[in-house]
Design an enzyme around this catalytic site. Sequence first.
Site, short mmCIF file in Angstrom:
data_model
loop_
_atom_site.label_atom_id
_atom_site.label_comp_id
_atom_site.label_asym_id
_atom_site.label_seq_id
_atom_site.Cartn_x
_atom_site.Cartn_y
_atom_site.Cartn_z
N HIS A 89 3.95 -2.60 0.83
CA HIS A 89 4.27 -2.71 -0.60
C HIS A 89 4.18 -4.16 -1.09
O HIS A 89 4.49 -5.10 -0.37
CB HIS A 89 5.61 -2.05 -0.94
CG HIS A 89 6.84 -2.69 -0.36
ND1 HIS A 89 7.52 -3.71 -0.99
CD2 HIS A 89 7.54 -2.42 0.76
CE1 HIS A 89 8.58 -4.03 -0.26
NE2 HIS A 89 8.61 -3.27 0.81
N ASP A 91 5.62 -5.38 -4.05
CA ASP A 91 6.78 -5.93 -4.79
C ASP A 91 7.80 -6.49 -3.83
O ASP A 91 7.80 -6.18 -2.63
CB ASP A 91 7.42 -4.82 -5.63
CG ASP A 91 7.94 -3.67 -4.78
OD1 ASP A 91 7.17 -3.15 -3.95
OD2 ASP A 91 9.12 -3.30 -4.92
N ASP A 150 9.25 -9.25 3.32
CA ASP A 150 9.40 -7.84 2.95
C ASP A 150 8.75 -7.66 1.59
O ASP A 150 9.35 -7.95 0.57
CB ASP A 150 10.89 -7.47 2.91
CG ASP A 150 11.15 -6.06 2.41
OD1 ASP A 150 10.20 -5.29 2.34
OD2 ASP A 150 12.31 -5.76 2.08
N GLU A 184 8.27 -0.42 -4.47
CA GLU A 184 9.00 0.22 -3.38
C GLU A 184 10.47 -0.11 -3.46
O GLU A 184 11.33 0.72 -3.21
CB GLU A 184 8.43 -0.25 -2.03
CG GLU A 184 8.96 0.50 -0.82
CD GLU A 184 10.23 -0.08 -0.21
OE1 GLU A 184 10.82 0.57 0.64
OE2 GLU A 184 10.66 -1.20 -0.60
N GLU A 185 10.79 -1.35 -3.83
CA GLU A 185 12.18 -1.83 -3.76
C GLU A 185 13.08 -1.15 -4.79
O GLU A 185 14.30 -1.22 -4.67
CB GLU A 185 12.23 -3.36 -3.94
CG GLU A 185 11.52 -4.14 -2.85
CD GLU A 185 12.24 -4.10 -1.51
OE1 GLU A 185 13.31 -3.47 -1.43
OE2 GLU A 185 11.74 -4.71 -0.56
N ASP A 207 6.49 -2.08 7.25
CA ASP A 207 7.57 -2.53 6.37
C ASP A 207 8.87 -2.67 7.15
O ASP A 207 9.95 -2.68 6.56
CB ASP A 207 7.71 -1.52 5.22
CG ASP A 207 8.61 -2.03 4.10
OD1 ASP A 207 8.81 -3.26 4.01
OD2 ASP A 207 9.11 -1.20 3.33
N HIS A 389 15.85 -9.38 1.74
CA HIS A 389 16.58 -9.36 0.47
C HIS A 389 17.59 -10.51 0.37
O HIS A 389 18.61 -10.36 -0.29
CB HIS A 389 17.32 -8.02 0.25
CG HIS A 389 16.42 -6.82 0.28
ND1 HIS A 389 16.80 -5.59 -0.18
CD2 HIS A 389 15.15 -6.66 0.71
CE1 HIS A 389 15.81 -4.73 -0.02
NE2 HIS A 389 14.80 -5.36 0.53
#
Length: 415
Positions: A89, A91, A150, A184-185, A207, A389
């Site tokens: 992903h 994003d 990520d 995705e997030e 991922d 994150h």
Amino acid sequence: MKRHQLANEIIKTTSLKERFLAYVKEDTQAVGGSETFPSSPKEKILGEKLVAELKGLGIGNAEMDSNGYVYAQMPSNCGVKKKVAFIAHMDVATDCAGEGVKPVIHENYNGSAIKLNGGTVIDPEDSTDLKKCIGDTIITSDGTTLLGADDKAGIAAIMSMVEYLQKHPEIKRPEIRVCFTPDEEIGRGVDFIDLKKVDADFAYTFDGGFPYEVNYENFNAYSAKVTLKGVSIHPGYAKDKMVNAIRYAGKFVDMLPKTMSPERTHNREPFIHPVGITGGSEEVTVSMILRSFVPEDIDREKQIILNIIEVLTAEEPRLQVTTAFNQSYLNMYEIMKDKMFVYDYVKKAIEDLGAEPEIHPIRGGTDGARLSFMGLPCPNIFAGGVNFHSQKEWVALENIGLAAAVAVKIVENVK
Ligand SMILES: [Zn+2]
């Protein structure tokens, strides 16, 4: 840590490092609650660059559709008909600052705490995987933003696999598909994916975290809403008449089993988690999420909620309670258990690299879970990043190389 030389060869002979650094500088933070898709138009800027890069690598059919999904296909060079997709992903998470990422490279990491701007310290005593990466090239942000490994590590690994395969036509390969997804997030990564364009028999998301993590199980996820309706009346004249919904909502939450909470569970243990409470004395709604690895535990959790309601309404028959349970996503193992050959390719690939897969059940969901239920079995593989994150996110370049090496080995093994 000891790594197979293929990982080093990929780092030396492809633009892995440069492309990873370029991707993380691109602002692709998803925007929760956005009305558009993708949630941020900036995601498409990276999408366009990835298409151009794929074309530069000789993949002429690479394209981005109007929803921001990037698709590309590499034909088999040996007549193998199986079609394998590699997915990551574009994003990055919304949990902390994600704009203006300034990657910092720590060459030949010496094992000490990494001190960054804004008081951010990545301490090997907390982030113990760092101890396995002494001598590596560690990449972090400057400490004020997340890094975005990520999942840009996943994109970089897949791109370098493509580059490596283009440089090594002697490697026999099946039909290969590449897909990069937006959003995705915020849980929307496969909302508009075009599985006809993906055109694969099975797939892998890159991922996951540290080598050699592989996931083919995730939570079954439901949401629950319990609405308690009391009897409203002027408080001055309420004696024996009022039923205050707030008091019963408080009791309800208190009666939820405390050992079955996210803060008291791990591994494969299920939980019920109150996430929101709204309303007033007349009516209160308690929102919860239910999580478990086996469907029977979800049934048990629903029954726990219904039993508590029964106790409350027996105590106060004037209390009216309605409940609603909704499915959010399901454990991909329900699909994967009949498609374990998809995992077997990963296992063999990691064994070929002289290591063993580390199978972790994901206490959350993945795009792969949704894809599996859409008909595309899709386990998740490590991409190298750690401390997702957060401002403490880091990745060893050598571990992105390993993820790319796993992808190359999967390609070699699919016959
Ligand atoms: Zn991710």
